[in-house]
Write an enzyme that holds these catalytic residues in place. Structure first.
Site, PDB file in Angstrom:
ATOM      1  N   ASP A   1       1.080   9.866   3.459  1.00  0.00           N
ATOM      2  CA  ASP A   1       1.712  10.776   4.717  1.00  0.00           C
ATOM      3  C   ASP A   1       1.220  12.130   5.105  1.00  0.00           C
ATOM      4  O   ASP A   1       1.002  12.935   4.174  1.00  0.00           O
ATOM      5  CB  ASP A   1       3.192  11.790   3.130  1.00  0.00           C
ATOM      6  CG  ASP A   1       3.817  12.242   4.635  1.00  0.00           C
ATOM      7  OD1 ASP A   1       3.823  11.917   5.314  1.00  0.00           O
ATOM      8  OD2 ASP A   1       4.496  13.194   3.640  1.00  0.00           O
TER       9      ASP A   1
ATOM     10  N   CYS B   1      19.069  46.850   7.239  1.00  0.00           N
ATOM     11  CA  CYS B   1      18.681  45.915   7.304  1.00  0.00           C
ATOM     12  C   CYS B   1      18.480  46.595   5.444  1.00  0.00           C
ATOM     13  O   CYS B   1      18.891  47.325   4.752  1.00  0.00           O
ATOM     14  CB  CYS B   1      17.308  46.574   7.882  1.00  0.00           C
ATOM     15  SG  CYS B   1      15.843  45.813   7.344  1.00  0.00           S
TER      16      CYS B   1
ATOM     17  N   LYS C   1       2.753   4.510   1.159  1.00  0.00           N
ATOM     18  CA  LYS C   1       2.986   5.387   3.003  1.00  0.00           C
ATOM     19  C   LYS C   1       1.844   6.576   2.803  1.00  0.00           C
ATOM     20  O   LYS C   1       3.149   7.206   1.923  1.00  0.00           O
ATOM     21  CB  LYS C   1       3.903   4.476   3.246  1.00  0.00           C
ATOM     22  CG  LYS C   1       4.233   4.962   4.237  1.00  0.00           C
ATOM     23  CD  LYS C   1       5.920   4.696   5.114  1.00  0.00           C
ATOM     24  CE  LYS C   1       6.308   5.143   5.976  1.00  0.00           C
ATOM     25  NZ  LYS C   1       5.637   6.841   7.065  1.00  0.00           N
TER      26      LYS C   1
ATOM     27  N   TYR D   1      -6.678   1.790   7.079  1.00  0.00           N
ATOM     28  CA  TYR D   1      -5.684   1.107   6.462  1.00  0.00           C
ATOM     29  C   TYR D   1      -5.904  -0.643   7.206  1.00  0.00           C
ATOM     30  O   TYR D   1      -4.775  -1.320   7.100  1.00  0.00           O
ATOM     31  CB  TYR D   1      -4.512   1.139   5.709  1.00  0.00           C
ATOM     32  CG  TYR D   1      -3.763   1.575   6.818  1.00  0.00           C
ATOM     33  CD1 TYR D   1      -4.037   3.410   6.597  1.00  0.00           C
ATOM     34  CD2 TYR D   1      -3.119   0.936   8.112  1.00  0.00           C
ATOM     35  CE1 TYR D   1      -2.917   4.430   6.995  1.00  0.00           C
ATOM     36  CE2 TYR D   1      -2.295   2.539   8.806  1.00  0.00           C
ATOM     37  CZ  TYR D   1      -2.343   3.588   8.336  1.00  0.00           C
ATOM     38  OH  TYR D   1      -1.861   4.807   9.480  1.00  0.00           O
TER      39      TYR D   1
ATOM     40  N   CYS E   1      15.667  49.126   5.688  1.00  0.00           N
ATOM     41  CA  CYS E   1      15.046  50.264   5.982  1.00  0.00           C
ATOM     42  C   CYS E   1      16.513  50.551   6.418  1.00  0.00           C
ATOM     43  O   CYS E   1      17.124  52.440   7.234  1.00  0.00           O
ATOM     44  CB  CYS E   1      14.587  50.188   7.780  1.00  0.00           C
ATOM     45  SG  CYS E   1      15.294  49.392   8.981  1.00  0.00           S
TER      46      CYS E   1
ATOM     47  N   CYS F   1      10.644  49.672  10.795  1.00  0.00           N
ATOM     48  CA  CYS F   1      10.602  48.428   9.456  1.00  0.00           C
ATOM     49  C   CYS F   1       9.705  48.053   8.991  1.00  0.00           C
ATOM     50  O   CYS F   1       9.018  48.201   9.637  1.00  0.00           O
ATOM     51  CB  CYS F   1      11.857  48.263   9.662  1.00  0.00           C
ATOM     52  SG  CYS F   1      12.001  46.928   8.535  1.00  0.00           S
TER      53      CYS F   1
ATOM     54  N   GLU G   1       1.277  -1.203   0.206  1.00  0.00           N
ATOM     55  CA  GLU G   1      -0.217  -0.179  -0.241  1.00  0.00           C
ATOM     56  C   GLU G   1       1.030   1.231  -0.173  1.00  0.00           C
ATOM     57  O   GLU G   1       1.746   1.415   0.274  1.00  0.00           O
ATOM     58  CB  GLU G   1      -1.102  -0.159   1.429  1.00  0.00           C
ATOM     59  CG  GLU G   1      -1.634  -0.906   1.586  1.00  0.00           C
ATOM     60  CD  GLU G   1      -2.415  -1.629   2.609  1.00  0.00           C
ATOM     61  OE1 GLU G   1      -2.335  -0.594   3.845  1.00  0.00           O
ATOM     62  OE2 GLU G   1      -2.277  -1.997   3.207  1.00  0.00           O
TER      63      GLU G   1
ATOM     64  N   CYS H   1      16.828  42.659  12.221  1.00  0.00           N
ATOM     65  CA  CYS H   1      16.614  44.461  12.645  1.00  0.00           C
ATOM     66  C   CYS H   1      15.598  44.373  13.595  1.00  0.00           C
ATOM     67  O   CYS H   1      14.708  44.414  13.536  1.00  0.00           O
ATOM     68  CB  CYS H   1      16.343  44.816  10.809  1.00  0.00           C
ATOM     69  SG  CYS H   1      15.348  46.243  10.930  1.00  0.00           S
TER      70      CYS H   1
ATOM     71  N   LYS I   1      11.127   2.877   1.854  1.00  0.00           N
ATOM     72  CA  LYS I   1      11.221   4.252   0.897  1.00  0.00           C
ATOM     73  C   LYS I   1      11.622   4.488   0.320  1.00  0.00           C
ATOM     74  O   LYS I   1      13.222   4.094  -0.126  1.00  0.00           O
ATOM     75  CB  LYS I   1      11.509   5.258   2.759  1.00  0.00           C
ATOM     76  CG  LYS I   1      10.733   4.728   3.477  1.00  0.00           C
ATOM     77  CD  LYS I   1       9.963   6.699   4.296  1.00  0.00           C
ATOM     78  CE  LYS I   1      10.466   6.661   5.369  1.00  0.00           C
ATOM     79  NZ  LYS I   1      10.206   7.791   5.786  1.00  0.00           N
TER      80      LYS I   1
HETATM   81  S1  IVH Z   1       0.579   0.159   8.730  1.00  0.00           S
HETATM   82  C1  IVH Z   1       2.189  -1.760  12.090  1.00  0.00           C
HETATM   83  N1  IVH Z   1       0.125   1.434   6.881  1.00  0.00           N
HETATM   84  O1  IVH Z   1       3.083   5.038   8.371  1.00  0.00           O
HETATM   85  C2  IVH Z   1       1.317  -1.150  11.426  1.00  0.00           C
HETATM   86  N2  IVH Z   1       1.261   2.482   7.748  1.00  0.00           N
HETATM   87  O2  IVH Z   1       5.458   4.204  11.233  1.00  0.00           O
HETATM   88  C3  IVH Z   1       1.703  -0.276  10.973  1.00  0.00           C
HETATM   89  N3  IVH Z   1       1.129   5.253   7.133  1.00  0.00           N
HETATM   90  O3  IVH Z   1       2.839   7.149  10.842  1.00  0.00           O
HETATM   91  C4  IVH Z   1       1.256   0.986   9.593  1.00  0.00           C
HETATM   92  N4  IVH Z   1       0.355   4.708   4.781  1.00  0.00           N
HETATM   93  O4  IVH Z   1       0.643   5.459  10.051  1.00  0.00           O
HETATM   94  C5  IVH Z   1       0.047   1.505   7.296  1.00  0.00           C
HETATM   95  N5  IVH Z   1      -0.708   2.453   3.861  1.00  0.00           N
HETATM   96  C6  IVH Z   1      -0.320   2.444   5.268  1.00  0.00           C
HETATM   97  C7  IVH Z   1       0.188   3.594   5.742  1.00  0.00           C
HETATM   98  C8  IVH Z   1       0.596   4.098   7.138  1.00  0.00           C
HETATM   99  C9  IVH Z   1       1.363   5.440   6.017  1.00  0.00           C
HETATM  100  C10 IVH Z   1       1.789   5.650   8.463  1.00  0.00           C
HETATM  101  C11 IVH Z   1       1.239   5.080   9.634  1.00  0.00           C
HETATM  102  C12 IVH Z   1       3.121   5.939  10.599  1.00  0.00           C
HETATM  103  C13 IVH Z   1       4.138   5.362   9.555  1.00  0.00           C
HETATM  104  C14 IVH Z   1       4.632   4.387   9.696  1.00  0.00           C
END
Ligand code: IVH
Length: 680
Positions: free
Chosen positions: A126, A419, A124, A237, A422, A442, A122, A437, A325
């Site tokens: 943010d 500055c 990740k 999720y 000014c 100013c 899935e 400053c 990552k």
């Molecule tokens: S699973 C044990 N799935 O990524 C399961 N985390 O440290 C742990 N995050 O802030 C989380 N998308 O909230 C999982 N599809 C996803 C995610 C996800 C984002 C975040 C999670 C945490 C960080 C992982």
């Protein structure tokens, strides 16, 4: 120097360990509590991984308070605490294919059955992790992750997210457990973020830096109306707890979450083995820039939940999943110029003006150069080729110059001694990094002060953006924020591009700002170190500017989150005669909000949006009492069951209403269920 016994760590290592922990704690605080990171996630991960590596090699040096032993941030003191039903775990990061293989091989030694495992992948996401509690299908509580065990109650804010169902709709064949707790991520889609910023820019207002922090900041507001104004989305999720059996594969869980009607991201992949999983991650390296949200990686999860749960956790991290990552993207461009910007408090910040370049999916023309020491330390010269990095979710920044590419035309940067606005001689800040400053008059600072006052999170004066502020100050119409309230239409009409409509709109917006809240006014004053969060704390604590102005440093420091520096800055601000005069004038114009405690702290009522029908004899209350209880908690009651009924409150010897409810698939609840929903 004496030879160290071979099994003792070298003092340098201890030093490094101490420094790493301090740095990580500091960045955790910036990221989690202030929502204002200074470094990219990638750099943070580098620090964190180095700390983990040292601790792996020297387990005897692990301390209980090491950042590796904690999940996320400490919950702040502003919201009610919420105990999570189970630890909300985090993930181990793996940078690239090799580290992902290492993770897999480590696990394989623990659990040979993993050889046959398949995986679900899935994005990740943010954003901000949220924990959502449903009781009998009703959304009763929403929390942040906090330290993984205890989070903050942000129910009122979460309720404003349109895609969050306040009630799980009843569907044939889908069992809704009496208690179910989900985990998801609240975020802002890239498209919505661009739109939001474009709207702000059109109004001449300050734009947001990135979706992640805007989303997180939006949910940690004391005023849910602010949350409601931001385009937040939610993706669920994970199920953290359920009172019934749930599917035993991650794929099944995602389908179940979807079937329950909770928002679930449709982007996911299945891999038969770890090699395929890694291949999918690699294939998404570029494609991820087209995803609708920002994501700095892919989560690889063991599909079989029995196996995944059996693996348990290590420290704060679940073992059954890993975050693949992507490193932040680095590109090369030319540094065309360095501009010196004067901030609201007079601090001068160098800004790199760049040859436009595409990085991490966006066009970048400017980047921060932090401070003058940074430019000198890195020997960055105007005309240099430079390396620029954007790690997906953070503002771009310059890593270094490329001296080999100089042709002799490059010019060393000379920090200004005066500055740029000014011409007052600059002085060095007490932290010995920033120059500022000191001139309270100013013009650049005045512009920033008024911009801040008018900004959306402060007094929200639409139409009073950067350009108009400059126009008004240059015309001599504004010398202080208080002057806004004596602006006259005939004065505005004399200005370039100011017609009847524009002038009246601006004056109306200024007039409307008179009724803004105390929190917003405090933000608007522009006191150094006071942002949305601390302004809310101050407003709730002191309830008026009269009380805040009288506060001693000790009074101020009694508020969690207000440290000695901020306390001093507040006292200093109120001691300035110029500021006192501005406040006097604001008061005389009627801008003196006093906190309306009920309105600000009351959370939306738990039964809002729900319609009840009562039937039969309830065990402990009369029907009238039940009606009153429901209505005082925001619910509606009606006499007959229809498809719009949310619940049938069922007592002994029910009438035909029960048959009708069963016919229409309307759920029934008992008096006890109702009390549970209301936490009675
Ligand atoms: S699973 C044990 N799935 O990524 C399961 N985390 O440290 C742990 N995050 O802030 C989380 N998308 O909230 C999982 N599809 C996803 C995610 C996800 C984002 C975040 C999670 C945490 C960080 C992982």
């Amino acid at each position: 120097m004496d030879q160290l016994p071979f099994d003792q760590p070298h003092p340098n290592l201890l030093e490094e360990l101490k420094e790493l922990r301090e740095k990580i704690n500091y960045h955790n605080y910036l990221y989690n509590t202030l929502d204002q990171p200074e470094i990219s996630d990638y750099e943070y991960d580098q620090l964190f991984n180095r700390l983990k590596e040292i601790e792996r090699n020297h387990p005897e040096l692990i301390t209980p308070d090491s950042p590796t032993q904690k999940v996320g941030a400490k919950p702040s003191e502003r919201f009610q605490k919420v105990n999570h039903p189970t630890q909300v775990l985090s993930l181990t990061n793996a940078f690239g294919s090799q580290e992902t293989m290492d993770w897999y091989n480590r696990l394989l030694r623990l659990e040979p059955e993993l050889e046959k495992a398949d995986f679900v992948l899935e994005p990740k996401l943010d954003g901000l992790t949220v924990v959502l509690h449903y009781y009998n299908g009703v959304f009763t509580l929403g929390a942040t992750r906090g330290d993984g065990l205890v989070g903050e109650d942000i129910t009122a804010n979460l309720r404003t997210i349109p895609s969050l169902p306040l009630r799980i709709p009843v569907k044939p064949g889908i069992i809704v457990p009496r208690e179910i707790v989900f985990r998801g991520e609240a975020l802002i889609l890239k498209e919505d973020f661009t739109k939001l910023n474009a709207e702000l820019e059109a109004k001449g207002e300050k734009t947001y830096l990135n979706p992640r922090n805007t989303a997180a900041g939006s949910l940690r507001q004391l005023d849910p109306a602010i949350t409601a104004s931001r385009p937040l989305k939610l993706f669920v999720y994970q199920i953290l707890h359920a009172s019934d059996t749930i599917p035993d594969t991650q794929e099944g869980i995602l389908d179940y979450i979807k079937a329950l009607g909770l928002p679930c991201d449709s982007l996911r992949w299945h891999a038969d083995n770890i090699q395929d999983a890694i291949a999918i991650c690699e294939a998404q390296t570029m494609a991820r820039h087209d995803w609708p949200f920002e994501a700095d990686g892919i989560v690889i999860k063991i599909n079989n939940q029995t196996l995944s749960n059996r693996l348990g956790s290590i420290g704060k991290d679940a073992r059954g999943a890993v975050a693949f990552k992507y490193p932040g993207e680095v590109v090369e461009t030319s540094l065309l110029d360095i501009q010196n910007n004067v901030g609201r408090t007079g601090v001068i910040t160098p800004l790199a003006i760049l040859e436009s370049v595409m990085v991490g999916g966006v066009v970048v023309k400017q980047a921060t150069l932090h401070n003058f020491d940074f430019i000198a330390d890195k020997d960055i010269r105007i005309g240099d080729r430079v390396l620029l990095k954007r790690a997906g979710e953070v503002i771009p920044y310059i890593i270094s110059s490329i001296p080999e590419k100089r042709d002799g035309s490059q010019i060393p940067f000379i920090p200004p001694s005066n500055c740029p606005s000014c011409d007052t001689a600059l002085i060095k800040d007490s932290d010995a990094v920033a120059w500022y400053c000191e001139n309270v008059n100013c013009p650049a600072q005045l512009n920033r002060t008024i911009e801040n006052y008018a900004s959306r999170t402060a007094m929200d004066i639409a139409g009073l953006g950067e350009k108009i502020v400059v126009q008004l100050t240059e015309a001599g119409l504004l010398k202080s924020i208080a002057d806004l309230y004596i602006l006259r239409k005939d004065e505005l009409l004399k200005l370039d591009k100011f017609g009847e409509l524009k002038a009246s709109n601006l004056l109306n917006a200024i007039e409307a700002s008179k009724s803004q809240s105390l929190q917003r006014l405090i933000i608007g004053l522009g006191i150094h170190g006071i942002g949305e969060v601390s302004a809310g704390d101050l407003a709730r604590h002191f309830k008026s500017l009269d009380a805040l102005a009288q506060a001693s440093p000790d009074d101020l420091q009694s508020i969690p989150g207000i440290g000695p520096n901020t306390a001093e800055s507040i006292v200093h601000w109120f001691s300035q005669t110029q500021n006192q005069a501005t406040l006097q004038r604001l008061k005389s114009y009627g801008i003196w909000p006093v906190i309306q405690e009920q309105a600000k702290t009351e959370s939306p009522k738990p039964l809002e949006g729900l319609t009840f029908v009562i039937t039969g004899t309830l065990p402990n209350m009369s029907r009238d009492e039940a009606k009153q209880l429901i209505e005082s908690n925001g619910g509606k009651t009606t006499g007959s069951v229809s498809k719009n009924t949310s619940y049938l409150l069922l007592g002994e010897n029910p009438g035909s209403k029960l048959d009708k409810a069963l016919d229409l698939g309307i759920p029934t609840i008992s008096e006890e269920d109702l009390n549970n929903i209301l936490n009675i």
